[in-house]
Design a protein around this motif. Structure first.
Motif, PDB file in Angstrom:
ATOM      1  N   VAL A  50      11.204  -3.923  -4.741  1.00  0.00           N
ATOM      2  CA  VAL A  50      11.475  -4.725  -5.932  1.00  0.00           C
ATOM      3  C   VAL A  50      10.507  -4.358  -7.055  1.00  0.00           C
ATOM      4  O   VAL A  50      10.883  -4.268  -8.223  1.00  0.00           O
ATOM      5  N   PHE A  51       9.251  -4.115  -6.674  1.00  0.00           N
ATOM      6  CA  PHE A  51       8.219  -3.875  -7.679  1.00  0.00           C
ATOM      7  C   PHE A  51       7.895  -2.389  -7.847  1.00  0.00           C
ATOM      8  O   PHE A  51       6.862  -2.041  -8.418  1.00  0.00           O
ATOM      9  N   GLU A  52       8.782  -1.530  -7.338  1.00  0.00           N
ATOM     10  CA  GLU A  52       8.555  -0.098  -7.512  1.00  0.00           C
ATOM     11  C   GLU A  52       8.570   0.243  -8.992  1.00  0.00           C
ATOM     12  O   GLU A  52       9.435  -0.187  -9.743  1.00  0.00           O
ATOM     13  N   GLY A  53       7.578   1.017  -9.415  1.00  0.00           N
ATOM     14  CA  GLY A  53       7.476   1.375 -10.822  1.00  0.00           C
ATOM     15  C   GLY A  53       6.632   0.396 -11.621  1.00  0.00           C
ATOM     16  O   GLY A  53       6.334   0.635 -12.784  1.00  0.00           O
ATOM     17  N   ILE A  54       6.252  -0.720 -10.996  1.00  0.00           N
ATOM     18  CA  ILE A  54       5.395  -1.720 -11.634  1.00  0.00           C
ATOM     19  C   ILE A  54       3.975  -1.520 -11.107  1.00  0.00           C
ATOM     20  O   ILE A  54       3.786  -1.283  -9.913  1.00  0.00           O
ATOM     21  N   PRO A  55       2.946  -1.577 -11.963  1.00  0.00           N
ATOM     22  CA  PRO A  55       1.569  -1.342 -11.503  1.00  0.00           C
ATOM     23  C   PRO A  55       1.194  -2.225 -10.319  1.00  0.00           C
ATOM     24  O   PRO A  55       1.465  -3.423 -10.312  1.00  0.00           O
ATOM     25  N   GLN A  56       0.580  -1.611  -9.312  1.00  0.00           N
ATOM     26  CA  GLN A  56       0.214  -2.322  -8.096  1.00  0.00           C
ATOM     27  C   GLN A  56      -1.257  -2.089  -7.776  1.00  0.00           C
ATOM     28  O   GLN A  56      -1.797  -1.003  -8.008  1.00  0.00           O
ATOM     29  N   PHE A  57      -1.886  -3.110  -7.250  1.00  0.00           N
ATOM     30  CA  PHE A  57      -3.287  -3.040  -6.850  1.00  0.00           C
ATOM     31  C   PHE A  57      -3.424  -3.615  -5.444  1.00  0.00           C
ATOM     32  O   PHE A  57      -2.715  -4.556  -5.086  1.00  0.00           O
ATOM     33  N   THR A  58      -4.320  -3.058  -4.666  1.00  0.00           N
ATOM     34  CA  THR A  58      -4.567  -3.558  -3.315  1.00  0.00           C
ATOM     35  C   THR A  58      -5.981  -4.121  -3.239  1.00  0.00           C
ATOM     36  O   THR A  58      -6.944  -3.497  -3.712  1.00  0.00           O
ATOM     37  N   ILE A  59      -6.090  -5.318  -2.659  1.00  0.00           N
ATOM     38  CA  ILE A  59      -7.396  -5.954  -2.465  1.00  0.00           C
ATOM     39  C   ILE A  59      -7.512  -6.353  -0.995  1.00  0.00           C
ATOM     40  O   ILE A  59      -6.506  -6.548  -0.312  1.00  0.00           O
ATOM     41  N   PRO A  60      -8.752  -6.499  -0.480  1.00  0.00           N
ATOM     42  CA  PRO A  60      -8.902  -6.975   0.900  1.00  0.00           C
ATOM     43  C   PRO A  60      -8.516  -8.457   1.004  1.00  0.00           C
ATOM     44  O   PRO A  60      -8.937  -9.274   0.182  1.00  0.00           O
ATOM     45  N   LYS A  61      -7.722  -8.782   1.972  1.00  0.00           N
ATOM     46  CA  LYS A  61      -7.283 -10.169   2.132  1.00  0.00           C
ATOM     47  C   LYS A  61      -8.470 -11.095   2.396  1.00  0.00           C
ATOM     48  O   LYS A  61      -8.461 -12.269   2.012  1.00  0.00           O
ATOM     49  N   THR A  62      -9.499 -10.557   3.026  1.00  0.00           N
ATOM     50  CA  THR A  62     -10.680 -11.378   3.341  1.00  0.00           C
ATOM     51  C   THR A  62     -11.362 -11.913   2.087  1.00  0.00           C
ATOM     52  O   THR A  62     -12.039 -12.938   2.137  1.00  0.00           O
ATOM     53  N   SER A  63     -11.153 -11.226   0.948  1.00  0.00           N
ATOM     54  CA  SER A  63     -11.787 -11.686  -0.296  1.00  0.00           C
ATOM     55  C   SER A  63     -11.217 -13.006  -0.774  1.00  0.00           C
ATOM     56  O   SER A  63     -11.819 -13.684  -1.624  1.00  0.00           O
ATOM     57  N   LEU A  64     -10.048 -13.378  -0.234  1.00  0.00           N
ATOM     58  CA  LEU A  64      -9.417 -14.630  -0.633  1.00  0.00           C
ATOM     59  C   LEU A  64      -9.713 -15.765   0.340  1.00  0.00           C
ATOM     60  O   LEU A  64      -9.313 -16.905   0.102  1.00  0.00           O
ATOM     61  N   ASP A  65     -10.397 -15.452   1.443  1.00  0.00           N
ATOM     62  CA  ASP A  65     -10.664 -16.486   2.464  1.00  0.00           C
ATOM     63  C   ASP A  65     -11.462 -17.650   1.888  1.00  0.00           C
ATOM     64  O   ASP A  65     -11.161 -18.816   2.143  1.00  0.00           O
ATOM     65  N   THR A  66     -12.476 -17.330   1.133  1.00  0.00           N
ATOM     66  CA  THR A  66     -13.293 -18.384   0.519  1.00  0.00           C
ATOM     67  C   THR A  66     -12.928 -18.611  -0.940  1.00  0.00           C
ATOM     68  O   THR A  66     -13.513 -19.456  -1.606  1.00  0.00           O
ATOM     69  N   GLY A  67     -11.963 -17.838  -1.417  1.00  0.00           N
ATOM     70  CA  GLY A  67     -11.519 -17.973  -2.803  1.00  0.00           C
ATOM     71  C   GLY A  67     -12.252 -17.019  -3.724  1.00  0.00           C
ATOM     72  O   GLY A  67     -13.422 -16.694  -3.519  1.00  0.00           O
ATOM     73  N   THR A  68     -11.532 -16.540  -4.746  1.00  0.00           N
ATOM     74  CA  THR A  68     -12.132 -15.676  -5.752  1.00  0.00           C
ATOM     75  C   THR A  68     -11.673 -16.162  -7.122  1.00  0.00           C
ATOM     76  O   THR A  68     -10.533 -16.596  -7.280  1.00  0.00           O
ATOM     77  N   ASP A  69     -12.585 -16.159  -8.086  1.00  0.00           N
ATOM     78  CA  ASP A  69     -12.190 -16.685  -9.398  1.00  0.00           C
ATOM     79  C   ASP A  69     -11.236 -15.718 -10.082  1.00  0.00           C
ATOM     80  O   ASP A  69     -11.255 -14.511  -9.847  1.00  0.00           O
ATOM     81  N   ILE A  70     -10.418 -16.267 -10.932  1.00  0.00           N
ATOM     82  CA  ILE A  70      -9.327 -15.511 -11.543  1.00  0.00           C
ATOM     83  C   ILE A  70      -9.831 -14.353 -12.389  1.00  0.00           C
ATOM     84  O   ILE A  70      -9.218 -13.277 -12.425  1.00  0.00           O
ATOM     85  N   LEU A  71     -10.978 -14.523 -13.060  1.00  0.00           N
ATOM     86  CA  LEU A  71     -11.501 -13.456 -13.908  1.00  0.00           C
ATOM     87  C   LEU A  71     -11.938 -12.252 -13.075  1.00  0.00           C
ATOM     88  O   LEU A  71     -11.696 -11.102 -13.449  1.00  0.00           O
ATOM     89  N   THR A  72     -12.576 -12.529 -11.941  1.00  0.00           N
ATOM     90  CA  THR A  72     -12.987 -11.438 -11.040  1.00  0.00           C
ATOM     91  C   THR A  72     -11.759 -10.716 -10.487  1.00  0.00           C
ATOM     92  O   THR A  72     -11.720  -9.485 -10.398  1.00  0.00           O
ATOM     93  N   LEU A  73     -10.752 -11.494 -10.127  1.00  0.00           N
ATOM     94  CA  LEU A  73      -9.531 -10.913  -9.582  1.00  0.00           C
ATOM     95  C   LEU A  73      -8.865  -9.988 -10.598  1.00  0.00           C
ATOM     96  O   LEU A  73      -8.441  -8.873 -10.260  1.00  0.00           O
ATOM     97  N   LEU A  74      -8.793 -10.418 -11.853  1.00  0.00           N
ATOM     98  CA  LEU A  74      -8.044  -9.679 -12.867  1.00  0.00           C
ATOM     99  C   LEU A  74      -8.794  -8.506 -13.485  1.00  0.00           C
ATOM    100  O   LEU A  74      -8.178  -7.550 -13.943  1.00  0.00           O
ATOM    101  N   ALA A  75     -10.115  -8.582 -13.497  1.00  0.00           N
ATOM    102  CA  ALA A  75     -10.889  -7.565 -14.212  1.00  0.00           C
ATOM    103  C   ALA A  75     -11.805  -6.724 -13.334  1.00  0.00           C
ATOM    104  O   ALA A  75     -12.239  -5.647 -13.772  1.00  0.00           O
TER     105      ALA A  75
END
Length: 427
Positions: free
Chosen positions: A341-366
């Motif tokens: 569905v998202f082929e051709g749309i920019p994709q990024f991979t992050i470690p799932k463990t980084s979300l276990d305790t939560g990550t702020d939106i600014l860190t996630l986006l930038a």
């Protein structure tokens, strides 16, 4: 309308040998079209020929689809500026199996006397010796005749030249027609207009070797109104295989047709009647911005090639990316289907463990991704109401994202502005 009349109306008749229409009017005729196994899938450019066989069968005739297990080892020089790389036996077999599976999707193989059949020219060439072939076939077609073909002339005049292997291609294709004429009672070969020379070689071979009569019919090569090649995008070919071109991309290819192309394609690539086409044109012309033609075209052909479920996914994806559709439909898709569905749309991979305790939106986006070049840029757009996560507008720069936000336990969908989408994959 009979078969030939329908081809004329749909703009699918380029050349026809005298007597062909009269022969077809006598009763059921066996006819064939050949498909070149250069890949393990056909692309949209092949659909006009596939649908010609379907229309041929619907008119009461018997269609043969020839997959070129033998000719695929050589490569048709028609329209090529240089010789193709020869396929390995393993690749050729893989390609043949993929193409046969796709052809079986469109033709009716169990409808009585005019049931479709798939034939492979390797079956009659595999035990044919070279000496037997040049004795039985080569003596009936002169070199002068073969050199008169445009495909041969152009290559002989080029710097590349033409190998003996490619030079014999038209003779081998002509022998295919002779074999099917003799063994299957096949009277007609059809194909694209670039194949006229090869097809006529077959009719001439039948006449010279056996004193028989056969017929030929070709359709024009499909072109876009802007002069660019049909069936290609910046990303390459539009394939019939959903693994090569997702149903969403396939749907978008037709949906993005110009008005002029859509008016042409809806006759070529659908089975709508003349009345239905005229009605759609009448609806489209007063309000072309509603894209009535394009939607009817895209829906019909996507349904025919990929099925109803895939069509609905393509429509839902389109609504989601370009309208106000819900992303709930993503939850019902497999991991690979979401990526499609998202082929051709920019994709990024992050470690799932980084979300276990939560990550702020600014860190996630930038920082974890490069959706924004800096936290400052991200904060500014968030404060302006221009950032959404999973279709929910981010209202403050201190929002924390955790694993509970993941779609299907793997994905986050970020929207920057109205049209810029990004997929974050947590793995």
């Amino acid at each position: 309308m009979n078969f030939v009349e329908e081809l004329r109306w749909r703009g699918l008749l380029h050349d026809i040998m005298p007597g062909t229409e009269e022969e077809l009017a006598k009763g059921m005729v066996t006819g064939y079209i050949g498909f070149d196994p250069t890949a393990d899938s056909l692309h949209v450019g092949s659909l006009s020929q596939i649908f010609t066989l379907v229309r041929f069968q619907q008119a009461g005739h018997k269609p043969l689809a020839l997959v070129g297990g033998a000719t695929g080892m050589i490569g048709d020089p028609t329209g090529k500026s240089q010789e193709r790389n020869l396929l390995s036996e393993e690749d050729l077999q893989k390609n043949l199996q993929g193409i046969q599976k796709q052809l079986e999707q469109f033709l009716d193989f169990d409808c009585g006397a005019n049931s479709a059949e798939i034939v492979n020219n390797y079956d009659w060439f595999k035990n044919y010796s070279f000496l037997d072939f040049i004795r039985d076939a080569g003596k009936h077609i002169t070199v002068n005749y073969m050199m008169g073909k445009d495909s041969v002339k152009k290559r002989l005049e080029s710097e590349v030249g033409m190998s003996f292997t490619e030079f014999t291609y038209q003779l081998i294709q002509g022998f295919d027609f002779y074999h099917l004429w003799k063994e299957r009672g096949c009277l007609l070969q059809m194909g694209g207009s670039d194949q006229w020379g090869n097809i006529v070689t077959g009719t001439e071979f039948i006449r010279r070797k056996a004193g028989g009569q056969a017929f030929a019919l070709t359709s024009p090569l499909i072109k876009k109104s802007d002069g660019t090649k049909f069936g290609k995008t910046e990303g390459g070919n539009i394939w019939l295989d959903a693994k090569k071109t997702s149903p969403y991309q396939f749907y978008q290819f037709w949906l993005n047709s110009s008005d002029e192309d859509a008016a042409n394609f809806i006759k070529i690539f659908t089975f709508f009647s003349k009345q239905e086409v005229d009605d759609l044109l009448a609806q489209h012309q007063p309000a072309p911005h509603l894209r009535v033609l394009q939607k009817a075209l895209a829906e019909d052909i996507t349904r025919r090639v990929h099925g109803e479920a895939a069509l609905q996914t393509a429509i839902n994806t389109t609504d989601f990316l370009f309208g106000n559709g819900s992303l709930d439909f993503l939850k019902a898709l497999s991991h690979d289907e979401v990526l499609g569905v998202f082929e051709g749309i920019p994709q990024f991979t992050i470690p799932k463990t980084s979300l276990d305790t939560g990550t702020d939106i600014l860190t996630l986006l930038a920082e974890q991704t490069q959706i924004f070049p800096s936290k400052g840029e991200a904060r500014k757009m968030i404060q302006g109401g221009g950032v959404s996560l999973n279709r929910e507008k981010i209202t403050a720069p201190d929002v924390v994202v955790n694993a509970s936000s993941l779609i299907s336990n793997s994905f986050l969908v970020v929207q920057r502005g109205k049209k810029n989408y990004f997929l974050i994959i947590a793995s």
